[in-house]
Write a protein that holds these residues in place. Sequence first.
Motif, mmCIF file in Angstrom:
data_model
loop_
_atom_site.group_PDB
_atom_site.id
_atom_site.type_symbol
_atom_site.label_atom_id
_atom_site.label_comp_id
_atom_site.label_asym_id
_atom_site.label_seq_id
_atom_site.Cartn_x
_atom_site.Cartn_y
_atom_site.Cartn_z
ATOM 1 N N ASP A 1 72.686 43.841 36.358
ATOM 2 C CA ASP A 1 74.101 44.445 36.761
ATOM 3 C C ASP A 1 74.670 44.836 35.526
ATOM 4 O O ASP A 1 75.163 46.023 35.575
ATOM 5 C CB ASP A 1 74.964 43.588 37.518
ATOM 6 N N THR A 2 74.749 43.874 34.336
ATOM 7 C CA THR A 2 75.528 44.418 33.314
ATOM 8 C C THR A 2 74.698 45.508 32.459
ATOM 9 O O THR A 2 75.639 46.330 32.036
ATOM 10 C CB THR A 2 75.563 43.113 32.288
ATOM 11 N N GLU B 1 83.967 54.396 25.794
ATOM 12 C CA GLU B 1 83.237 53.827 24.532
ATOM 13 C C GLU B 1 83.558 52.237 24.506
ATOM 14 O O GLU B 1 82.624 51.280 24.148
ATOM 15 C CB GLU B 1 83.634 54.542 23.502
ATOM 16 N N THR B 2 84.791 51.731 24.510
ATOM 17 C CA THR B 2 85.340 50.571 24.388
ATOM 18 C C THR B 2 84.431 49.531 25.528
ATOM 19 O O THR B 2 83.865 48.504 25.017
ATOM 20 C CB THR B 2 86.657 50.476 24.513
ATOM 21 N N LEU C 1 77.354 43.819 24.078
ATOM 22 C CA LEU C 1 77.615 42.592 23.492
ATOM 23 C C LEU C 1 77.366 41.417 24.639
ATOM 24 O O LEU C 1 76.638 40.606 24.123
ATOM 25 C CB LEU C 1 78.743 42.461 22.817
ATOM 26 N N ALA C 2 77.451 41.802 25.856
ATOM 27 C CA ALA C 2 77.465 41.006 26.718
ATOM 28 C C ALA C 2 76.212 40.592 27.045
ATOM 29 O O ALA C 2 75.622 39.384 27.301
ATOM 30 C CB ALA C 2 78.371 41.307 27.875
ATOM 31 N N VAL C 3 75.083 41.743 27.021
ATOM 32 C CA VAL C 3 73.912 41.580 27.582
ATOM 33 C C VAL C 3 73.260 40.318 26.822
ATOM 34 O O VAL C 3 72.328 39.672 27.097
ATOM 35 C CB VAL C 3 73.069 42.831 27.784
ATOM 36 N N ASP C 4 73.537 40.508 25.691
ATOM 37 C CA ASP C 4 72.710 39.575 24.469
ATOM 38 C C ASP C 4 73.381 38.409 24.853
ATOM 39 O O ASP C 4 72.360 37.153 24.973
ATOM 40 C CB ASP C 4 73.155 39.770 22.977
ATOM 41 N N LEU C 5 74.526 37.708 25.216
ATOM 42 C CA LEU C 5 75.086 36.347 25.408
ATOM 43 C C LEU C 5 74.213 36.030 26.867
ATOM 44 O O LEU C 5 73.851 34.747 27.039
ATOM 45 C CB LEU C 5 76.239 36.546 25.665
ATOM 46 N N ARG D 1 82.878 36.419 31.818
ATOM 47 C CA ARG D 1 82.534 37.850 32.056
ATOM 48 C C ARG D 1 83.236 38.263 33.404
ATOM 49 O O ARG D 1 83.622 39.336 33.409
ATOM 50 C CB ARG D 1 80.951 37.777 32.384
ATOM 51 N N MET D 2 83.658 37.478 34.092
ATOM 52 C CA MET D 2 84.246 37.822 35.370
ATOM 53 C C MET D 2 85.881 38.238 35.049
ATOM 54 O O MET D 2 86.426 39.272 35.600
ATOM 55 C CB MET D 2 84.353 36.716 36.443
ATOM 56 N N GLN D 3 86.351 37.397 34.018
ATOM 57 C CA GLN D 3 87.676 37.734 33.738
ATOM 58 C C GLN D 3 87.693 39.413 33.150
ATOM 59 O O GLN D 3 88.429 40.051 33.252
ATOM 60 C CB GLN D 3 88.066 36.821 32.546
ATOM 61 N N VAL D 4 86.686 39.493 32.063
ATOM 62 C CA VAL D 4 86.517 40.874 31.659
ATOM 63 C C VAL D 4 86.336 41.900 32.951
ATOM 64 O O VAL D 4 87.028 43.080 32.835
ATOM 65 C CB VAL D 4 85.381 40.796 30.730
#
Length: 164
Positions: free
Chosen positions: A32-33, A60-61, A68-72, A146-149
Motif C-alpha cells: 500500500d505504501t 513532493e513532500t 523513506l517509510a517503505v525502507d522502515l 505510520r498511521m499518525q502520518v
Amino acid sequence: MSSQATVKSINIGIDEESRAKIAEGLSRVLADTYTLYLKTHNFHWNVTGPMFQTLHLMFETQYTELALAVDLIAERIRALGYPAPGTYSEYVKLSSIPETPGVPKAKEMISLLVEGQEAVVRTARSIFPVLEEVNDEPTADLLTQRMQVHEKTAWMLRSLLEGE
C-alpha cells in the motif's frame, strides 16, 4: 563445513507462525505504501491548474516521506525473518490501493490521495490484533507512527477540498 551459511533460528519471543502473520500484514502495508508513493509521485509530475505550485510541492513532500517509510517497513519484515516483497507484480496482488489510469484533474488527484492515505491506515490497523496477542511492540510502534502520518496527511489533503 558447508559452503552455505546456516541461518540461526530467530528467538525474539514471537513464535514463527505469529511472525509469519505479522510479516504478511506488513507486506500488505508495504505494498500500500509503495503504491501510494508511486501514485503521489505521478501526481507530482502531472498536476496542473491554479493549485499547481502548492500541490506540486505538497506531493513532493509526501512522496519523499513515503519513500523513506517503505525502507522502515521492509526492514521490519526482514527483522522478523521473512523476505520483503519488492516487485510491482507482488504489490499489485498485495495492495488495497488501485492504480489510477490517465491523468486526473487536480481535485480528483487530491481525493484519490486521501483515499490512498486512509487505505494505508486501514491496512495497518488490521494487523494490531496479532501484534497485541504476541506483544510485538516494535511493529506496533512502527505502525502507530505510520498511521499518525497517514491520518494527518489525509486531513491536510481533505482540507484542500473543503469549501468547494
